[in-house]
Scaffold this motif. Structure first.
Motif, PDB file in Angstrom:
ATOM      1  N   MET A   1      -0.416  18.021 -73.069  1.00 38.61           N
ATOM      2  CA  MET A   1      -1.269  17.708 -71.915  1.00 38.61           C
ATOM      3  C   MET A   1      -0.572  18.035 -70.606  1.00 38.61           C
ATOM      4  O   MET A   1      -1.239  18.328 -69.601  1.00 38.61           O
ATOM      5  CB  MET A   1      -1.668  16.224 -71.945  1.00 38.61           C
ATOM      6  CG  MET A   1      -2.659  15.879 -73.041  1.00 38.61           C
ATOM      7  SD  MET A   1      -4.210  16.802 -72.912  1.00 38.61           S
ATOM      8  CE  MET A   1      -4.825  16.217 -71.335  1.00 38.61           C
ATOM      9  N   VAL A   2       0.755  18.000 -70.589  1.00 36.57           N
ATOM     10  CA  VAL A   2       1.481  18.406 -69.384  1.00 36.57           C
ATOM     11  C   VAL A   2       1.213  19.882 -69.102  1.00 36.57           C
ATOM     12  O   VAL A   2       0.922  20.280 -67.958  1.00 36.57           O
ATOM     13  CB  VAL A   2       2.990  18.144 -69.550  1.00 36.57           C
ATOM     14  CG1 VAL A   2       3.767  18.716 -68.366  1.00 36.57           C
ATOM     15  CG2 VAL A   2       3.251  16.643 -69.688  1.00 36.57           C
TER      16      VAL A   2
ATOM     17  N   HIS B   1       7.433  15.541 -81.707  1.00 37.38           N
ATOM     18  CA  HIS B   1       6.324  15.772 -82.637  1.00 37.38           C
ATOM     19  C   HIS B   1       5.354  14.594 -82.638  1.00 37.38           C
ATOM     20  O   HIS B   1       4.130  14.783 -82.684  1.00 37.38           O
ATOM     21  CB  HIS B   1       6.890  15.991 -84.043  1.00 37.38           C
ATOM     22  CG  HIS B   1       5.839  16.076 -85.104  1.00 37.38           C
ATOM     23  ND1 HIS B   1       4.955  17.127 -85.205  1.00 37.38           N
ATOM     24  CD2 HIS B   1       5.515  15.196 -86.117  1.00 37.38           C
ATOM     25  CE1 HIS B   1       4.126  16.930 -86.224  1.00 37.38           C
ATOM     26  NE2 HIS B   1       4.452  15.771 -86.787  1.00 37.38           N
ATOM     27  N   GLU B   2       5.898  13.357 -82.609  1.00 33.39           N
ATOM     28  CA  GLU B   2       5.033  12.180 -82.626  1.00 33.39           C
ATOM     29  C   GLU B   2       4.209  12.058 -81.355  1.00 33.39           C
ATOM     30  O   GLU B   2       3.107  11.483 -81.386  1.00 33.39           O
ATOM     31  CB  GLU B   2       5.886  10.922 -82.829  1.00 33.39           C
ATOM     32  CG  GLU B   2       6.546  10.869 -84.210  1.00 33.39           C
ATOM     33  CD  GLU B   2       7.466   9.681 -84.354  1.00 33.39           C
ATOM     34  OE1 GLU B   2       7.681   8.982 -83.336  1.00 33.39           O
ATOM     35  OE2 GLU B   2       7.970   9.444 -85.473  1.00 33.39           O
ATOM     36  N   ASN B   3       4.721  12.569 -80.245  1.00 41.43           N
ATOM     37  CA  ASN B   3       3.997  12.508 -78.971  1.00 41.43           C
ATOM     38  C   ASN B   3       3.645  13.913 -78.464  1.00 41.43           C
ATOM     39  O   ASN B   3       3.632  14.158 -77.247  1.00 41.43           O
ATOM     40  CB  ASN B   3       4.862  11.780 -77.925  1.00 41.43           C
ATOM     41  CG  ASN B   3       5.210  10.366 -78.328  1.00 41.43           C
ATOM     42  OD1 ASN B   3       4.415   9.449 -78.214  1.00 41.43           O
ATOM     43  ND2 ASN B   3       6.437  10.190 -78.829  1.00 41.43           N
ATOM     44  N   PHE B   4       3.382  14.815 -79.407  1.00 44.93           N
ATOM     45  CA  PHE B   4       3.158  16.217 -79.010  1.00 44.93           C
ATOM     46  C   PHE B   4       1.928  16.365 -78.124  1.00 44.93           C
ATOM     47  O   PHE B   4       1.902  17.206 -77.228  1.00 44.93           O
ATOM     48  CB  PHE B   4       3.007  17.100 -80.257  1.00 44.93           C
ATOM     49  CG  PHE B   4       2.917  18.554 -79.920  1.00 44.93           C
ATOM     50  CD1 PHE B   4       4.064  19.278 -79.621  1.00 44.93           C
ATOM     51  CD2 PHE B   4       1.691  19.211 -79.874  1.00 44.93           C
ATOM     52  CE1 PHE B   4       3.988  20.629 -79.283  1.00 44.93           C
ATOM     53  CE2 PHE B   4       1.603  20.551 -79.549  1.00 44.93           C
ATOM     54  CZ  PHE B   4       2.755  21.274 -79.251  1.00 44.93           C
ATOM     55  N   ILE B   5       0.912  15.540 -78.352  1.00 47.54           N
ATOM     56  CA  ILE B   5      -0.302  15.637 -77.540  1.00 47.54           C
ATOM     57  C   ILE B   5       0.009  15.368 -76.070  1.00 47.54           C
ATOM     58  O   ILE B   5      -0.581  15.976 -75.172  1.00 47.54           O
ATOM     59  CB  ILE B   5      -1.377  14.659 -78.069  1.00 47.54           C
ATOM     60  CG1 ILE B   5      -2.688  14.865 -77.327  1.00 47.54           C
ATOM     61  CG2 ILE B   5      -0.904  13.222 -77.952  1.00 47.54           C
ATOM     62  CD1 ILE B   5      -3.349  16.162 -77.599  1.00 47.54           C
TER      63      ILE B   5
ATOM     64  N   LEU C   1      -4.816  23.884 -65.991  1.00 47.62           N
ATOM     65  CA  LEU C   1      -6.066  23.549 -65.308  1.00 47.62           C
ATOM     66  C   LEU C   1      -5.909  23.620 -63.792  1.00 47.62           C
ATOM     67  O   LEU C   1      -6.827  24.057 -63.081  1.00 47.62           O
ATOM     68  CB  LEU C   1      -6.527  22.149 -65.731  1.00 47.62           C
ATOM     69  CG  LEU C   1      -7.180  22.045 -67.111  1.00 47.62           C
ATOM     70  CD1 LEU C   1      -7.505  20.593 -67.435  1.00 47.62           C
ATOM     71  CD2 LEU C   1      -8.449  22.893 -67.172  1.00 47.62           C
ATOM     72  N   SER C   2      -4.761  23.199 -63.293  1.00 52.53           N
ATOM     73  CA  SER C   2      -4.512  23.276 -61.847  1.00 52.53           C
ATOM     74  C   SER C   2      -4.534  24.724 -61.378  1.00 52.53           C
ATOM     75  O   SER C   2      -5.132  25.056 -60.343  1.00 52.53           O
ATOM     76  CB  SER C   2      -3.162  22.635 -61.516  1.00 52.53           C
ATOM     77  OG  SER C   2      -3.141  21.289 -61.901  1.00 52.53           O
ATOM     78  N   GLU C   3      -3.903  25.602 -62.156  1.00 51.37           N
ATOM     79  CA  GLU C   3      -3.907  27.029 -61.800  1.00 51.37           C
ATOM     80  C   GLU C   3      -5.311  27.609 -61.904  1.00 51.37           C
ATOM     81  O   GLU C   3      -5.720  28.446 -61.085  1.00 51.37           O
ATOM     82  CB  GLU C   3      -2.941  27.768 -62.722  1.00 51.37           C
ATOM     83  CG  GLU C   3      -2.691  29.226 -62.355  1.00 51.37           C
ATOM     84  CD  GLU C   3      -3.489  30.167 -63.224  1.00 51.37           C
ATOM     85  OE1 GLU C   3      -3.527  31.376 -62.898  1.00 51.37           O
ATOM     86  OE2 GLU C   3      -4.066  29.705 -64.215  1.00 51.37           O
ATOM     87  N   PHE C   4      -6.085  27.146 -62.895  1.00 57.36           N
ATOM     88  CA  PHE C   4      -7.462  27.614 -63.063  1.00 57.36           C
ATOM     89  C   PHE C   4      -8.318  27.220 -61.867  1.00 57.36           C
ATOM     90  O   PHE C   4      -9.078  28.040 -61.321  1.00 57.36           O
ATOM     91  CB  PHE C   4      -8.042  27.023 -64.348  1.00 57.36           C
ATOM     92  CG  PHE C   4      -9.456  27.450 -64.634  1.00 57.36           C
ATOM     93  CD1 PHE C   4      -9.725  28.640 -65.281  1.00 57.36           C
ATOM     94  CD2 PHE C   4     -10.520  26.644 -64.254  1.00 57.36           C
ATOM     95  CE1 PHE C   4     -11.023  29.038 -65.553  1.00 57.36           C
ATOM     96  CE2 PHE C   4     -11.824  27.024 -64.517  1.00 57.36           C
ATOM     97  CZ  PHE C   4     -12.073  28.224 -65.161  1.00 57.36           C
TER      98      PHE C   4
ATOM     99  N   CYS D   1      -7.720  25.270 -72.855  1.00 58.50           N
ATOM    100  CA  CYS D   1      -7.051  24.053 -72.384  1.00 58.50           C
ATOM    101  C   CYS D   1      -7.453  22.821 -73.194  1.00 58.50           C
ATOM    102  O   CYS D   1      -6.858  21.755 -73.010  1.00 58.50           O
ATOM    103  CB  CYS D   1      -7.379  23.811 -70.911  1.00 58.50           C
ATOM    104  SG  CYS D   1      -6.620  25.023 -69.797  1.00 58.50           S
ATOM    105  N   ILE D   2      -8.452  22.943 -74.047  1.00 57.78           N
ATOM    106  CA  ILE D   2      -8.845  21.812 -74.898  1.00 57.78           C
ATOM    107  C   ILE D   2      -7.746  21.591 -75.936  1.00 57.78           C
ATOM    108  O   ILE D   2      -7.410  22.500 -76.698  1.00 57.78           O
ATOM    109  CB  ILE D   2     -10.195  22.089 -75.584  1.00 57.78           C
ATOM    110  CG1 ILE D   2     -11.283  22.306 -74.530  1.00 57.78           C
ATOM    111  CG2 ILE D   2     -10.569  20.947 -76.518  1.00 57.78           C
ATOM    112  CD1 ILE D   2     -12.633  22.687 -75.108  1.00 57.78           C
ATOM    113  N   PRO D   3      -7.149  20.412 -75.987  1.00 57.66           N
ATOM    114  CA  PRO D   3      -5.987  20.177 -76.875  1.00 57.66           C
ATOM    115  C   PRO D   3      -6.383  19.968 -78.329  1.00 57.66           C
ATOM    116  O   PRO D   3      -6.087  18.935 -78.939  1.00 57.66           O
ATOM    117  CB  PRO D   3      -5.350  18.914 -76.271  1.00 57.66           C
ATOM    118  CG  PRO D   3      -6.493  18.185 -75.664  1.00 57.66           C
ATOM    119  CD  PRO D   3      -7.453  19.236 -75.152  1.00 57.66           C
ATOM    120  N   VAL D   4      -7.058  20.946 -78.890  1.00 54.71           N
ATOM    121  CA  VAL D   4      -7.422  20.933 -80.308  1.00 54.71           C
ATOM    122  C   VAL D   4      -6.749  22.131 -80.954  1.00 54.71           C
ATOM    123  O   VAL D   4      -6.727  23.230 -80.366  1.00 54.71           O
ATOM    124  CB  VAL D   4      -8.953  20.986 -80.489  1.00 54.71           C
ATOM    125  CG1 VAL D   4      -9.315  21.005 -81.974  1.00 54.71           C
ATOM    126  CG2 VAL D   4      -9.610  19.783 -79.803  1.00 54.71           C
TER     127      VAL D   4
END
Length: 335
Positions: free
Chosen positions: A73-74, A65-69, A80-83, A113-116
């Motif tokens: 992103m993984v 949870h503390e490093n969920f971002i 994004l690679s598939e896109f 894919c925007i991490p918001v």
């Protein structure tokens, strides 16, 4: 249960892309599940509840949870690679007219894919697009799944309820217009019914002939007896005719002969009329009646009894349609 059609999968000649679709589908489901769980875990009450009752789970997930971002992103990097891979394939295969059309057409893949937090759930659209593509190629059939049938049933119920209310509102408006003397009645009479007078005459002629044949021909004898009895009773009550029996010698004979003659005449006239109605020769008679009720356009400028009858007919037809519209078909499919 969702089943994969392996025959269509092999016959599609796009096995590699469909394998990628299935992989992306699995990753998207895992990613969205983590996003939903992390949103729930973000509440302090949930954290305290886990800390008290499941300390091991709390200790294991708290670093995530503390490093969920970072973990998100993984997934974003994979998406994004598939896109980019699909974008390059679309340019090479000339799927679209311009090379830059792909990101605009698949905007939800890119924005998701925007991490918001709010934009992450656009990845649901990506799941829908993958499932739709697999269904379109008949690799899977989502219509057989219980989830689809559940939502489709209530979607159809919602559309039926909505359309019924709209139709009832429109029909009620038409009735109000007709009652206020709207030109609708004149248009129905002049533009719809009048040009079809011959068709109406033919239809009415056939219906009258059929009704006369079914009702009169099998009961011809009984009808004749009934008519003769009615005539005899009417003549017996006639005072002028009863005086004939007082004539010397021939009075009774004249009275009986006259009664029989009148009875035969009335019965023959009625039988002839019914036989004419039961045959195709009734067409001219029916046509005259139709012409009386449907005069040529422009002949009627006031509210005539015929016009009032037409207005009443239209209103009753609309009432019948409204009754039929109010029938809830979707309820018939309820268990």
């Amino acid at each position: 249960m969702l089943k994969i059609n392996r025959d269509n999968l092999r016959a599609s000649h796009q096995l590699t892309w469909f394998v990628i679709d299935f992989l992306m589908l699995g990753l998207l489901i895992i990613n969205l599940t983590l996003i939903i769980w992390d949103s729930i875990y973000n509440f302090v009450a949930v954290q305290n509840l886990l800390r008290e009752h499941l300390p091991a789970a709390h200790s294991a997930y708290n670093p995530v949870h503390e490093n969920f971002i970072f973990f998100d992103m993984v997934f974003v990097a994979i998406f994004l690679s598939e896109f980019v891979l699909r974008w390059g394939y679309s340019v090479k295969a000339k799927v679209y007219d311009r090379w830059y059309f792909y990101p605009f057409i698949h905007w939800y893949d890119l924005i998701g894919c925007i991490p918001v937090g709010s934009l992450r759930f656009l990845r649901v659209l990506r799941i829908i697009s993958i499932v739709y593509r697999l269904h379109q190629y008949k690799i899977i059939d989502v219509t057989n799944t219980r989830l689809f049938q559940f939502f489709y049933f209530y979607y159809q119920a919602f559309l039926e309820e909505l359309s019924d209310r709209i139709v009832l509102k429109v029909l009620s408006g038409v009735q109000a217009e007709a009652q206020r003397g709207s030109p609708l009645i004149e248009r129905i009479q002049d533009e719809i019914l009048y040009p079809r007078r011959e068709m109406l005459s033919g239809w009415l002629s056939e219906r009258v002939a059929q009704a006369a044949q079914q009702g009169y021909v099998p009961n011809r004898g009984a009808l004749r007896v009934y008519l003769e009895e009615r005539v005899d009773q009417a003549l017996a009550q006639n005072h002028e005719l009863s005086r004939l029996k007082y004539l010397p010698v021939v009075g009774g004979t004249i009275q009986d002969t006259l009664e029989n003659a009148v009875g035969d005449i009335v019965a023959n006239i009625i039988h002839q009329v019914l036989e004419d109605l039961a045959s195709t020769s009734n067409h001219a008679f029916i046509e005259d009646i139709v012409n009386v009720f449907l005069p040529e356009p422009g002949q009627e400028h006031t509210i005539s009894p015929n016009k009032e009858a037409l207005i009443s007919l239209v209103l009753e037809i609309i009432d019948a349609i409204k009754d039929q519209v109010q029938v809830k078909r979707w309820r018939e499919n309820l268990p």
